[in-house]
Design a protein around this motif. Structure first.
Motif, PDB file in Angstrom:
ATOM      1  N   ALA A 247      -2.414  18.136 -21.786  1.00 51.65           N
ATOM      2  CA  ALA A 247      -1.049  17.852 -22.236  1.00 51.65           C
ATOM      3  C   ALA A 247      -1.051  17.392 -23.698  1.00 51.65           C
ATOM      4  O   ALA A 247      -0.145  17.734 -24.458  1.00 51.65           O
ATOM      5  N   ARG A 249      -3.175  18.327 -25.974  1.00 55.20           N
ATOM      6  CA  ARG A 249      -3.364  19.534 -26.790  1.00 55.20           C
ATOM      7  C   ARG A 249      -2.086  20.357 -26.819  1.00 55.20           C
ATOM      8  O   ARG A 249      -1.708  20.907 -27.850  1.00 55.20           O
ATOM      9  N   ALA A 250      -1.413  20.430 -25.662  1.00 57.20           N
ATOM     10  CA  ALA A 250      -0.169  21.190 -25.596  1.00 57.20           C
ATOM     11  C   ALA A 250       0.860  20.590 -26.545  1.00 57.20           C
ATOM     12  O   ALA A 250       1.559  21.297 -27.263  1.00 57.20           O
ATOM     13  N   ASP A 253       0.158  21.274 -30.068  1.00 57.74           N
ATOM     14  CA  ASP A 253       0.403  22.691 -30.310  1.00 57.74           C
ATOM     15  C   ASP A 253       1.892  22.953 -30.547  1.00 57.74           C
ATOM     16  O   ASP A 253       2.280  23.590 -31.532  1.00 57.74           O
ATOM     17  N   ASN A 254       2.747  22.477 -29.651  1.00 58.26           N
ATOM     18  CA  ASN A 254       4.177  22.783 -29.731  1.00 58.26           C
ATOM     19  C   ASN A 254       4.959  21.714 -28.971  1.00 58.26           C
ATOM     20  O   ASN A 254       5.111  21.786 -27.755  1.00 58.26           O
ATOM     21  N   LEU A 257       8.191  22.839 -26.988  1.00 57.90           N
ATOM     22  CA  LEU A 257       7.865  23.550 -25.756  1.00 57.90           C
ATOM     23  C   LEU A 257       7.316  22.577 -24.712  1.00 57.90           C
ATOM     24  O   LEU A 257       7.631  22.680 -23.528  1.00 57.90           O
ATOM     25  N   ALA A 258       6.504  21.622 -25.166  1.00 59.65           N
ATOM     26  CA  ALA A 258       5.969  20.620 -24.239  1.00 59.65           C
ATOM     27  C   ALA A 258       7.121  19.910 -23.532  1.00 59.65           C
ATOM     28  O   ALA A 258       7.086  19.679 -22.320  1.00 59.65           O
ATOM     29  N   ARG A 259       8.161  19.616 -24.292  1.00 65.38           N
ATOM     30  CA  ARG A 259       9.295  18.896 -23.715  1.00 65.38           C
ATOM     31  C   ARG A 259      10.013  19.751 -22.673  1.00 65.38           C
ATOM     32  O   ARG A 259      10.300  19.281 -21.579  1.00 65.38           O
ATOM     33  N   VAL A 260      10.279  21.016 -22.980  1.00 68.15           N
ATOM     34  CA  VAL A 260      11.011  21.847 -22.011  1.00 68.15           C
ATOM     35  C   VAL A 260      10.118  22.294 -20.853  1.00 68.15           C
ATOM     36  O   VAL A 260      10.606  22.822 -19.871  1.00 68.15           O
ATOM     37  N   THR A 261       8.816  22.077 -20.993  1.00 70.51           N
ATOM     38  CA  THR A 261       7.918  22.396 -19.886  1.00 70.51           C
ATOM     39  C   THR A 261       7.869  21.237 -18.903  1.00 70.51           C
ATOM     40  O   THR A 261       7.356  21.367 -17.804  1.00 70.51           O
ATOM     41  N   GLY A 262       8.396  20.100 -19.316  1.00 66.46           N
ATOM     42  CA  GLY A 262       8.437  18.949 -18.422  1.00 66.46           C
ATOM     43  C   GLY A 262       7.317  17.958 -18.665  1.00 66.46           C
ATOM     44  O   GLY A 262       7.113  17.044 -17.879  1.00 66.46           O
ATOM     45  N   ILE A 263       6.588  18.131 -19.762  1.00 65.10           N
ATOM     46  CA  ILE A 263       5.550  17.149 -20.089  1.00 65.10           C
ATOM     47  C   ILE A 263       6.259  15.887 -20.598  1.00 65.10           C
ATOM     48  O   ILE A 263       7.087  15.974 -21.499  1.00 65.10           O
ATOM     49  N   PRO A 264       5.980  14.738 -19.998  1.00 66.89           N
ATOM     50  CA  PRO A 264       6.642  13.506 -20.453  1.00 66.89           C
ATOM     51  C   PRO A 264       6.065  13.084 -21.799  1.00 66.89           C
ATOM     52  O   PRO A 264       5.075  12.364 -21.875  1.00 66.89           O
ATOM     53  N   VAL A 268       2.792  10.719 -23.172  1.00 69.01           N
ATOM     54  CA  VAL A 268       1.618  11.275 -23.841  1.00 69.01           C
ATOM     55  C   VAL A 268       1.386  10.547 -25.168  1.00 69.01           C
ATOM     56  O   VAL A 268       0.248  10.256 -25.536  1.00 69.01           O
TER      57      VAL A 268
END
Lengths: 370, 300
Positions: A247, A249-250, A253-254, A257-264, A268
């Motif tokens: 997460a 690294r994600a 990276d972006n 996109l991390a946010r709309v993927t649901g990564i809190p 992080v």
């Protein structure tokens, strides 16, 4: 390709990049001088080995401290100038605990907690060293990490978090302010005096005879090697093998996109401060253990080298920070073969500039934690 | 539907100028039913009439709003000060395949982003499965069963295919094996390239990966922003087939598409948006056959 083509190609290179040619010649010259020096005995092989070892140790400290800086850069998008003073803060907090554990009952608690401010108690007199007082050293090491985590989280909560979407420059300027505030707070509490903290004479070392002289490796060198390499491997494992690391690294990276993927993302960020802070505190503690002295300016002065290492490696890349640290450490150490040691830092920066001229994005093309 | 709230009472937007006024006039016309009395140009009058036409169709659709999986009502949204959407409505029923088409700048993507809480909310409501999701965090919206595939930069380029998919299921404790297997079955190319870095893949493969990532949580509704953008013509067909398959497996689809004809051919229902307003709504087939829609939006 004909001879004429080759000729014009090389000619074009000289015309287009005269600086590259000068640098190339300089490198060749130094290499020739180095080899001839070794051959004629002007440069002792054992001295070179000592310098390489010393550079490696310095590189490990810089690299370890650089990981935290690179991590926060890649995930929070700003260069934290207070990082150097996180290093100092970690060092003082850890050494206060080490003094306390090593000297409890032999000196008053206040002097111990102030790391012998004003010459009230000396580390050498307490016999501090990894072999003589292992519990005190390990306890201090762990506390340095913990304290710096808390320091980093508190400062993030109070200052950086509310500025998160204001862009890198505002955050950078705020961090410069925090750097000064922290440094002089440390100076206020622990005084500005540079002092020895270890029992330098009592640290065991292994001496090996190498062709023309002795090369010594002390127990503190070995400790630094084990701790730094261990933590670097740990960070590698975290980034590559764990969900949190992926997460991170994600997010580097972006972030959108991390946010709309649901990564809190906020969680992080916090994890980044925890890991970066712990590594920074430990780096500060180890730096002091290795060199044997502590001062309120240690981290700030080290920060220049840390920045050089991180930029050299590609800012934002954790692996770049490690490699950059080693390059910077070895360069500043080896440079004393040709220039006075006062200029060792300058040599390190010179090499950094050279690398960036040829690889502007750094060795590991920054901005990716991978 | 609360049409009582007149649009022109809201402050005009900085920079939008006459354009905004024109649009507001058009909306007012519809609201009050005074067919084009305020409008001065022929175009405005036409727009107002069409807008009303769209509403009557929509009102029919809203009769069963309770059954809607996603229900957008009177949505006003934009980006900081700039207002893009004006009283937008939209419904997606359970398992339905809905497309939004319209010219550039119509606010198609903005509707989608608004559902996901990525725009500045200025009024109206968005309900999903009976719950108001206006202003919720993307994390929460994902939890409720909406997946979103943005148009650009929709994969983590420095992560491998497997890592990208794992990130799609971040909110779960572990990577759901079942869902992962289904994604690999649906997109065999991803299965073959599990360890490849997403950044080294082609546009079509990235699009598959982005969809696969959104499917990791087996959403009830999948939002697709221009899935065919930038794809080679032969891949476009394949992409639409995949979307059909996903829809047939029970996932409702809300898609924004430039490739309007193909999108309308495949969907259950289509919305035509113009300058942030609803313009038409009907079954995909009916829109394709509508003379005006064909002439104005589908290039004859």
């Amino acid at each position: 390709m004909g001879i004429a083509d080759t000729y014009s190609d090389s000619r074009r290179f000289v015309v287009a990049r005269p600086f590259a040619l000068v640098v190339g010649l300089l490198v060749v010259l130094l290499a020739v001088d180095f080899v001839s020096g070794l051959a004629t005995g002007r440069i002792a092989v054992s001295d070179v080995a000592t310098l390489v070892w010393d550079g490696l140790m310095q590189g490990l400290v810089v690299g370890l401290a650089g990981i935290g800086l690179s991590m926060t850069y890649s995930i929070l998008n700003f260069a934290n100038f207070a990082h150097g003073d996180y290093i100092t803060g970690g060092a003082f907090s850890g050494w206060a605990v080490t003094y306390l554990l090593a000297g409890l009952g032999r000196a008053d608690v206040g002097s111990l907690l102030l790391v012998g401010a004003g010459g009230s108690v000396f580390g050498g007199a307490l016999g501090i060293g990894i072999t003589a007082t292992p519990i005190a050293v390990l306890g201090g090491l762990v506390f340095a990490g913990l304290f710096t985590v808390i320091l980093a989280l508190v400062i993030d909560r109070l200052v950086y978090r509310s500025m998160r979407d204001q862009g890198g420059i505002s955050l950078l300027i705020a961090s410069v302010g925090i750097a000064f505030a922290l440094r002089y707070l440390i100076a206020f509490v622990f005084t500005t005096e540079n002092r020895g903290v270890t029992d330098a004479g009592g640290v065991p070392e292994i001496q090996g005879y190498l062709l023309d002289g002795y090369v010594a490796i002390s127990a503190h060198d070995a400790t630094l090697l084990v701790v730094a390499v261990g933590l670097m491997l740990g960070v590698h494992f975290l980034l590559q093998r764990t969900k949190l690391g992926t997460a991170m690294r994600a997010m580097a990276d972006n972030e959108d996109l991390a946010r709309v993927t649901g990564i809190p993302t906020e969680r992080v960020v916090r994890a980044t401060w925890v890991i970066g802070g712990a590594l920074t505190g430990v780096a500060g503690y180890m730096f002091v253990l290795w060199k044997g002295t502590i001062g309120f300016n240690d981290g700030w002065l080290l920060l220049l080298l840390v920045f050089a290492a991180v930029i050299l490696g590609g800012i934002g890349s954790v692996y770049g920070a490690i490699l950059g640290g080693l390059v910077i450490g070895l360069t500043s150490s080896m440079s004393v073969l040709w220039i006075p040691s006062d200029f060792a830092r300058a040599a390190a920066f010179f090499v950094m500039i050279l690398v960036l001229l040829f690889r502007p994005e750094g060795l590991f093309e920054g901005r990716s934690t991978a | 539907m609360s049409e009582s709230e007149p649009t022109d009472e809201r402050p005009a937007n900085a920079g939008a100028g006459t354009d905004t006024n024109e649009k507001r006039n058009a909306t007012t016309d519809t609201d009050t039913g005074t067919d084009g009395t305020e409008g001065t140009s022929k175009e405005e009058t036409a727009a107002a009439t069409d807008d009303r036409g769209a509403r009557s169709a929509a009102e029919t659709a809203q009769m069963d709003a309770a059954e809607s999986l996603l229900a957008v009502r009177d949505l006003d949204a934009g980006y900081s000060d700039l207002r893009i959407l004006y009283d937008v409505f939209l419904d997606v029923a359970d398992g339905e395949y809905v497309t939004i088409v319209g010219p550039n700048g119509a606010g198609k993507s903005t509707v989608m982003k608004s559902v996901f809480g990525l725009t500045t909310y200025m009024g109206g409501s968005i309900t999903f499965a009976g719950t108001d999701i206006t202003g919720r965090s993307p994390e929460d919206i994902i939890h409720r069963g909406i997946g979103y595939v943005p148009q650009n930069d929709n994969v983590f380029t420095s992560l491998s295919v497997a890592e990208n998919l794992a990130m799609g299921a971040y909110i779960l404790e572990d990577v759901p094996e079942e869902a992962l297997r289904e994604v690999y079955e649906r997109f065999p190319i991803l299965d073959e390239r599990r360890e490849q870095k997403a950044g080294t893949m082609s546009g079509g493969q990235r699009q598959m990966l982005a969809m696969g990532r959104a499917l990791m949580l087996e959403p009830d509704l999948l939002l697709l922003d221009e899935p065919s953008a930038g794809l080679a013509p032969d891949l476009v067909e394949e992409m639409f087939d995949k979307i059909d398959e996903i829809n047939e497996a029970g996932t409702a689809i809300l898609m924004v598409e430039q490739n309007a004809k193909e999108a309308l051919r495949r969907c259950d229902r289509g919305y035509v948006f113009v300058q942030g307003h609803n313009r038409f709504v009907d079954s995909g087939q009916a829109l394709l056959e509508d003379e005006e829609v064909r002439r104005e939006f589908l290039g004859g």
